[in-house]
Design a protein around this motif. Structure first.
Motif, PDB file in Angstrom:
ATOM      1  N   THR A  49       0.829  -1.202   0.000  1.00  0.00           N
ATOM      2  CA  THR A  49       0.000   0.000   0.000  1.00  0.00           C
ATOM      3  C   THR A  49       0.866   1.255   0.000  1.00  0.00           C
ATOM      4  OG1 THR A  49      -1.783  -1.147   1.125  1.00  0.00           O
ATOM      5  CG2 THR A  49      -1.786   1.246   1.280  1.00  0.00           C
ATOM      6  N   ASP A 170      -5.865  -1.213  -5.000  1.00  0.00           N
ATOM      7  CA  ASP A 170      -5.359  -1.818  -3.761  1.00  0.00           C
ATOM      8  C   ASP A 170      -6.388  -2.822  -3.253  1.00  0.00           C
ATOM      9  OD1 ASP A 170      -4.003  -2.407  -1.464  1.00  0.00           O
ATOM     10  OD2 ASP A 170      -3.751  -0.327  -0.808  1.00  0.00           O
ATOM     11  N   GLU A 171      -6.069  -4.106  -3.340  1.00  0.00           N
ATOM     12  CA  GLU A 171      -6.956  -5.185  -2.899  1.00  0.00           C
ATOM     13  C   GLU A 171      -8.375  -5.049  -3.459  1.00  0.00           C
ATOM     14  OE1 GLU A 171      -5.517  -7.346  -0.747  1.00  0.00           O
ATOM     15  OE2 GLU A 171      -4.151  -6.229   0.571  1.00  0.00           O
TER      16      GLU A 171
END
Ligand SMILES: Nc1ncnc2c1ncn2[C@@H]1O[C@H](COP(=O)(O)OP(=O)(O)OP(=O)(O)O)[C@@H](O)[C@H]1O
Ligand SMILES: [Mg+2]
Lengths: 239, 439
Positions: A49, A170-171
């Motif tokens: 991240t 992100d994810e």
């Protein structure tokens, strides 16, 4: 050869933690060409991240360089950084992050409002983006009326509507079931091919990893492995 | 983009309806209190003007210097001529000669012995002259109307015959006087001799102004002149604006003009300047100017307190609202909206909310104020013990300021609150703001 879309040189991020400090990223040097479909993997806390935040100019590095679309991010004023994000970078989040009071249409339209496009062109582009994610008929719905998979598709439409060079995700599948995960991965892969947008993921998800064309493994803030994967190795999703 | 903001406001009640209601409530209270304070001030000014000071008052310089003592030996002589001059020279005002005097009211029993006695403040006005319609060739209003006699009459009738007086209600009940009773006024003449005369009580009057109800006795001017040995004299000549609105600047200019001429005449004629007529405005009498100024200060303080309190409330509301929206703010920044643009869009929202709230609150405040301008609030509990020249029914007064004053807390404080709360946008890193969205 054309200039890379993203290039980092010894990119380092250190967070102060009281007396100590945490080196979240340690001299990471990576280059991404236009149209890559790449992902960062690695254990929790390995710096995925942090890397995406720096690339997205949401945060500034402690040392080293990140050159995005030819611009070195430490040298950018906040105004220039905003301009870079506005034009060239789209974000997709784990929690979708749609504006709850606005309709699907208005959510997707927002980046174009920031760019100051005329209404007719906005309309055309929003509908086009919604067709990409197969949600044109839900244009008037509110985010609360959508399922998780639909919400994430709206978020994808919102990220690609301005046809950015880079999409940072992100994810993106962490809150989705398998079917919806494959669904959005298919869509993203298709967008990657058709619009040659560079996709940069951070993920733990095996399903995502199967789609990646490039897999970068981070460990303790360093690049542990950087592999190019064969497209053939990606099985078509079983639907 | 504007329509984007407006849609957001319309759809999200927590950022529109509730803040707007708070603003509206604040604006309404401010408008109402301001108008009520104005009403109180006007009540005070008007009551003083009618009974005590006029909007302007002519006296001799010497009388004015000691006017608290009602020094009738220093009264204006040649009053009839002076009044005619004033009426000719300043026809836009109503001019009324009066005599105020201190004395005792003595109530005899059947045998002529004193049954009850009490101090009075006497007010002698042109009752008979009004009844004879003598004052019709110039701007006039009968004293009965100026003093609100008809409205206040609670027993008997207004004086019609010679030697009839009106008595204040509290005085009447403490001396147990009824209409038709005989009463003797005891005072002193110009030369200090005892003045004594018999009257009949025509009626009992309730002014609703505590100091008057306790002591006031109203008699006819001519009869008082006989009683006090004040042939063609008047202690005071009252000047009134016909609409009973006090105009401090205009009055002051007129007074300066009159007094300058008066002094000029004294210098050329060599008359004793102490006995020349002098005009004092309402504000120059009995410290009323100071009281009005103090009243105004109170009004300002009240408004300032309101602005401060509302600012705090709205600042908090703005802060809470912004905290709740840090995620949205972070997201918008991530999408490339600039800090400045985002800040101004928040300010724009607060202006819209502030305007809507202020307009609604002002409308409501004005409605209440207009209602109370017509009907008033009975503030007897507060005025009963007060020695202020105020009627018990306090009516609000809507002025031009009433229309705008609600916007100070409504618009300014809202804007200020948001401006301060919104500064957090600049201080926090975008990545931090984003995290708060995900939380
Ligand atoms: N704002 C911050 N302040 C202090 N330390 C931080 C901050 N953000 C991240 N870190 C630390 O930096 C390191 C890397 O965090 P990062 O969020 O990049 O990990 P990640 O690889 O994304 O992990 P995950 O897979 O759990 O999302 C971690 O040790 C984390 O605790
Ligand atoms: Mg992470």
């Amino acid at each position: 050869m054309a200039q890379p879309v993203i290039q980092t040189i010894d990119l380092t991020k250190i967070y102060p933690m009281g007396e100590h400090h945490i080196t979240a990223l340690n001299r990471v040097s990576l280059t991404f060409e236009r149209g890559q479909f790449a992902g960062l993997v690695g254990p929790s806390g390995s710096g995925k991240t942090t890397f995406l935040n720096l690339i997205g100019t949401l945060d500034t590095p402690t040392s080293g360089q990140a050159i995005i679309m030819g611009a070195e991010i430490s040298a950018l004023t906040p105004l220039q950084a905003a301009e870079l994000r506005r034009r060239h970078i789209g974000f997709i989040f784990q929690t979708f992050n749609l504006f709850p009071v606005y309709t699907v249409y208005e959510n997707v339209e927002f980046p174009l409002l920031l760019l100051g496009l005329p209404p007719a062109e906005r309309r055309l582009r929003v509908m086009e983006a919604l067709e990409w994610v197969r949600l044109a008929e839900r244009a008037r719905s509110r985010p609360t009326q959508l399922s998780g998979g639909q919400s994430q598709r709206v978020a994808i439409a919102r990220a690609i509507v301005k046809k950015p060079a880079i999409i940072i995700a992100d994810e993106p599948t962490a809150n989705l079931d398998a079917e919806n995960s494959f669904n959005i991965l298919d869509i993203m892969l298709e967008l990657n091919r058709e619009l040659s947008i560079t996709f940069l993921f951070a993920t733990h998800d095996e399903k995502v990893i199967r789609y990646l064309r490039r897999k970068i493994t981070l460990f303790d803030g360093r690049v542990a492995k950087d592999e190019l994967l064969e497209p053939a190795s990606t099985p078509p999703p079983a639907t | 983009m504007i329509s984007f903001i407006i849609k957001g406001i319309l759809r999200d009640r927590s950022r529109s309806l509730f803040p707007a209601l708070i603003v509206a409530a604040g604006a309404m209270l401010t408008v109402f209190f301001y108008s009520y304070m104005q009403g109180g001030k006007n009540n005070f000014i008007e009551t003083s003007a009618r009974y005590q000071t006029g909007h302007l008052k002519v006296m001799t310089r010497a009388y004015a210097a000691e006017s608290d003592l009602l020094p009738n030996d220093l009264a204006l002589t040649g009053a009839t001529g002076l009044v005619s001059n004033l009426r000719a020279e300043y026809p836009e005002l109503i001019w009324k000669p009066r005599i105020r005097f201190a004395g005792l009211l003595d109530i005899p029993d059947e045998n002529g012995q004193t049954r009850a006695q009490g101090p009075i403040s006497g007010l002698a006005v042109e009752l008979v002259a009004d009844n004879r319609n003598e004052n019709q060739n110039h701007r006039n209003l009968p004293e009965a109307e100026i003093l609100n006699l008809k409205k206040g009459l609670i027993a008997g009738r207004l004086p019609e015959k010679p030697r009839e007086i009106l008595v204040g209600s509290v005085l009447a009940s403490s001396l147990k006087i009824n209409p038709g009773d005989r009463a003797t006024i005891i005072s002193s003449t110009l030369t200090g001799a005892m003045a004594i005369a018999d009257f009949t009580v025509a009626g009992v009057i309730r002014f609703g102004v505590t100091p008057l109800d306790k002591t006031l006795v109203i008699a006819d001017l001519e009869e008082a002149r006989q009683l006090l040995d004040m042939e063609d004299a008047a202690g005071e000549i009252f000047g009134f604006y016909p609409d009973f609105l006090y105009r401090p600047q205009l009055a002051a200019r007129m007074a300066r003009d009159f007094n300058a001429k008066s002094e000029e005449r004294a210098r050329s004629s060599g008359e004793d300047p102490d006995f020349l007529p002098l005009i004092l405005t309402l504000g120059e009498q009995g410290g009323l100017g100071d009281m009005i100024a103090i009243y105004d200060v109170y009004a300002y303080v009240l408004v300032a307190v309101f602005v401060a309190v509302m600012s705090l409330v709205l600042w908090n509301a703005g802060l809470m609202g912004s905290l709740r929206r840090y995620g949205e703010i972070g997201l918008r920044l991530a999408m490339g909206e600039t800090h400045r643009r985002l800040y101004f869009s928040l300010l724009g929202e607060s202006v819209i909310i502030g305007l809507i709230g202020s307009v609604a609150g002002t409308a409501l405040g004005l409605a209440i104020s207009y209602y109370l301008q017509t009907y008033g609030i009975n503030a007897e509990a507060f005025t009963r013990t007060s020695e202020m020249m105020m009627t018990n029914i306090i009516k609000a007064q809507v002025t031009r300021v009433s229309y705008i004053i609600g916007f100070i807390p409504g618009l300014l404080a809202t804007l200020l609150g948001t401006a301060m709360a919104g500064l957090g946008i600049f201080r926090r890193r975008t990545a931090t703001l984003m995290k708060e969205f995900e939380a």
